[in-house]
Design a protein around this motif. Structure first.
Motif, short mmCIF file in Angstrom:
data_model
loop_
_atom_site.label_atom_id
_atom_site.label_comp_id
_atom_site.label_asym_id
_atom_site.label_seq_id
_atom_site.Cartn_x
_atom_site.Cartn_y
_atom_site.Cartn_z
N VAL A 1 2.74 -4.98 -14.99
CA VAL A 1 1.52 -4.29 -15.38
C VAL A 1 1.86 -2.80 -15.49
CG1 VAL A 1 0.70 -3.96 -13.00
CG2 VAL A 1 -0.94 -4.01 -14.89
N TYR A 2 1.18 -2.14 -16.38
CA TYR A 2 1.44 -0.73 -16.66
C TYR A 2 0.15 0.08 -16.47
CZ TYR A 2 5.33 -2.94 -19.13
OH TYR A 2 6.43 -3.70 -19.45
N LEU A 3 0.32 1.37 -16.32
CA LEU A 3 -0.81 2.29 -16.37
C LEU A 3 -0.39 3.43 -17.31
CD1 LEU A 3 -3.67 2.88 -15.31
CD2 LEU A 3 -2.61 4.40 -13.63
N GLN A 4 -0.97 3.43 -18.50
CA GLN A 4 -0.72 4.49 -19.46
C GLN A 4 -1.75 5.58 -19.24
OE1 GLN A 4 1.80 4.85 -21.84
NE2 GLN A 4 0.91 6.91 -22.05
N MET A 5 -1.27 6.77 -18.89
CA MET A 5 -2.17 7.87 -18.56
C MET A 5 -2.00 8.98 -19.58
SD MET A 5 -1.64 7.97 -14.41
CE MET A 5 0.10 8.37 -14.52
N ASN A 6 -3.06 9.24 -20.33
CA ASN A 6 -3.05 10.30 -21.35
C ASN A 6 -4.06 11.38 -20.98
OD1 ASN A 6 -1.25 8.71 -22.88
ND2 ASN A 6 -2.95 7.64 -23.87
N SER A 7 -3.94 12.53 -21.61
CA SER A 7 -4.86 13.65 -21.36
C SER A 7 -5.00 13.91 -19.87
CB SER A 7 -6.23 13.36 -22.00
OG SER A 7 -6.10 13.14 -23.38
N LEU A 8 -3.89 13.99 -19.20
CA LEU A 8 -3.90 14.15 -17.74
C LEU A 8 -4.57 15.46 -17.31
CD1 LEU A 8 -0.37 12.74 -16.97
CD2 LEU A 8 -2.50 11.90 -15.96
N LYS A 9 -5.21 15.39 -16.16
CA LYS A 9 -5.90 16.54 -15.58
C LYS A 9 -5.34 16.79 -14.18
CE LYS A 9 -10.21 15.17 -17.87
NZ LYS A 9 -11.65 14.83 -17.66
N PRO A 10 -5.44 18.02 -13.69
CA PRO A 10 -4.97 18.29 -12.32
C PRO A 10 -5.63 17.38 -11.28
CG PRO A 10 -5.30 20.34 -13.48
CD PRO A 10 -5.81 19.26 -14.40
N GLU A 11 -6.87 17.00 -11.51
CA GLU A 11 -7.57 16.12 -10.55
C GLU A 11 -7.04 14.69 -10.57
OE1 GLU A 11 -8.97 18.12 -12.86
OE2 GLU A 11 -10.78 17.20 -13.71
N ASP A 12 -6.13 14.36 -11.49
CA ASP A 12 -5.48 13.05 -11.46
C ASP A 12 -4.31 13.03 -10.47
OD1 ASP A 12 -5.88 12.94 -15.03
OD2 ASP A 12 -7.08 11.88 -13.51
N THR A 13 -3.98 14.16 -9.89
CA THR A 13 -2.88 14.23 -8.92
C THR A 13 -3.18 13.36 -7.71
OG1 THR A 13 -2.23 16.46 -9.59
CG2 THR A 13 -1.62 15.76 -7.36
N ALA A 14 -2.27 12.42 -7.41
CA ALA A 14 -2.47 11.47 -6.32
C ALA A 14 -1.24 10.58 -6.21
CB ALA A 14 -3.70 10.59 -6.57
N VAL A 15 -1.20 9.80 -5.15
CA VAL A 15 -0.26 8.69 -5.07
C VAL A 15 -0.94 7.48 -5.71
CG1 VAL A 15 1.06 7.15 -3.58
CG2 VAL A 15 0.81 9.58 -2.98
N TYR A 16 -0.25 6.87 -6.65
CA TYR A 16 -0.81 5.72 -7.38
C TYR A 16 -0.20 4.43 -6.84
CZ TYR A 16 -3.21 8.68 -10.70
OH TYR A 16 -4.07 9.59 -11.29
N TYR A 17 -1.07 3.46 -6.56
CA TYR A 17 -0.67 2.18 -5.98
C TYR A 17 -0.97 1.03 -6.93
CZ TYR A 17 -0.44 4.72 -1.56
OH TYR A 17 -0.14 5.61 -0.56
N CYS A 18 0.02 0.21 -7.16
CA CYS A 18 -0.18 -1.03 -7.89
C CYS A 18 -0.81 -2.06 -6.96
CB CYS A 18 1.18 -1.52 -8.39
SG CYS A 18 1.15 -3.03 -9.36
N ALA A 19 -1.68 -2.90 -7.49
CA ALA A 19 -2.40 -3.86 -6.66
C ALA A 19 -2.53 -5.20 -7.37
CB ALA A 19 -3.79 -3.32 -6.33
N ALA A 20 -2.53 -6.27 -6.57
CA ALA A 20 -2.70 -7.62 -7.09
C ALA A 20 -3.72 -8.36 -6.23
CB ALA A 20 -1.37 -8.38 -7.08
N ALA A 21 -4.58 -9.14 -6.87
CA ALA A 21 -5.61 -9.87 -6.13
C ALA A 21 -5.92 -11.20 -6.81
CB ALA A 21 -6.88 -9.03 -6.04
N LEU A 22 -6.21 -12.21 -5.98
CA LEU A 22 -6.56 -13.54 -6.49
C LEU A 22 -8.06 -13.62 -6.72
CD1 LEU A 22 -4.23 -15.95 -4.52
CD2 LEU A 22 -4.38 -15.70 -7.00
N VAL A 23 -8.56 -12.73 -7.53
CA VAL A 23 -9.95 -12.70 -7.94
C VAL A 23 -9.96 -12.43 -9.44
CG1 VAL A 23 -10.86 -11.94 -5.71
CG2 VAL A 23 -10.13 -10.24 -7.40
N PRO A 24 -11.04 -12.73 -10.13
CA PRO A 24 -11.07 -12.46 -11.58
C PRO A 24 -10.93 -10.98 -11.92
CG PRO A 24 -12.77 -14.03 -10.99
CD PRO A 24 -12.23 -13.50 -9.70
N VAL A 25 -11.54 -10.14 -11.08
CA VAL A 25 -11.49 -8.70 -11.30
C VAL A 25 -11.77 -8.03 -9.96
CG1 VAL A 25 -13.93 -8.56 -11.92
CG2 VAL A 25 -12.36 -6.80 -12.73
#
Length: 123
Positions: free
Chosen positions: A79-103
């Protein structure tokens, strides 16, 4: 068991782009909804984006809608996360996640987490 390993984080300028990748181990990748959360210093972990197990429909936090996309490639177990038009408030640690639910939108729904990757956006 699913193991997730993020990559692609780093430093970007405001208005720039980054793409995070999250390959998953295990043969049941396609059974899981996949997505991303982020956590900034002193803040709680928050939902960013999620895509259904079969692909197709994706869901986004209001703060990233129109700027981020979350494609998945079930043939590559990634899975990917394409991040465009980045802003300073997007600064963070990003975590990939998986779950056995529809969403998912809540940390309480997550079965597996990656170790996190730092994204820093300078103004």
């Amino acid at each position: 068991q699913v193991q997730l390993v993020e990559s692609g984080g780093g430093l970007a300028q405001a208005g720039g782009s980054l793409r995070l990748s999250c390959p998953a181990s295990g043969r049941t990748f396609s059974n899981y909804a996949m997505g991303w959360f982020r956590q900034a210093p002193g803040k709680e972990r928050e939902f960013v984006a999620c895509i259904r197990s079969c692909g197709g429909l994706a869901y986004y936090a209001d703060s990233v809608k129109g700027r981020f996309t979350v494609p998945r490639d079930n043939a590559k177990n990634t899975v990917y996360l394409q991040m465009n038009s980045l802003k300073p408030e997007d600064t963070a640690v990003y975590y990939c996640a998986a779950a056995l639910v529809p969403v998912f939108r809540s940390v309480r729904e997550i079965n597996y987490w990656g170790q996190g990757t730092q994204v820093t956006v300078s103004s």
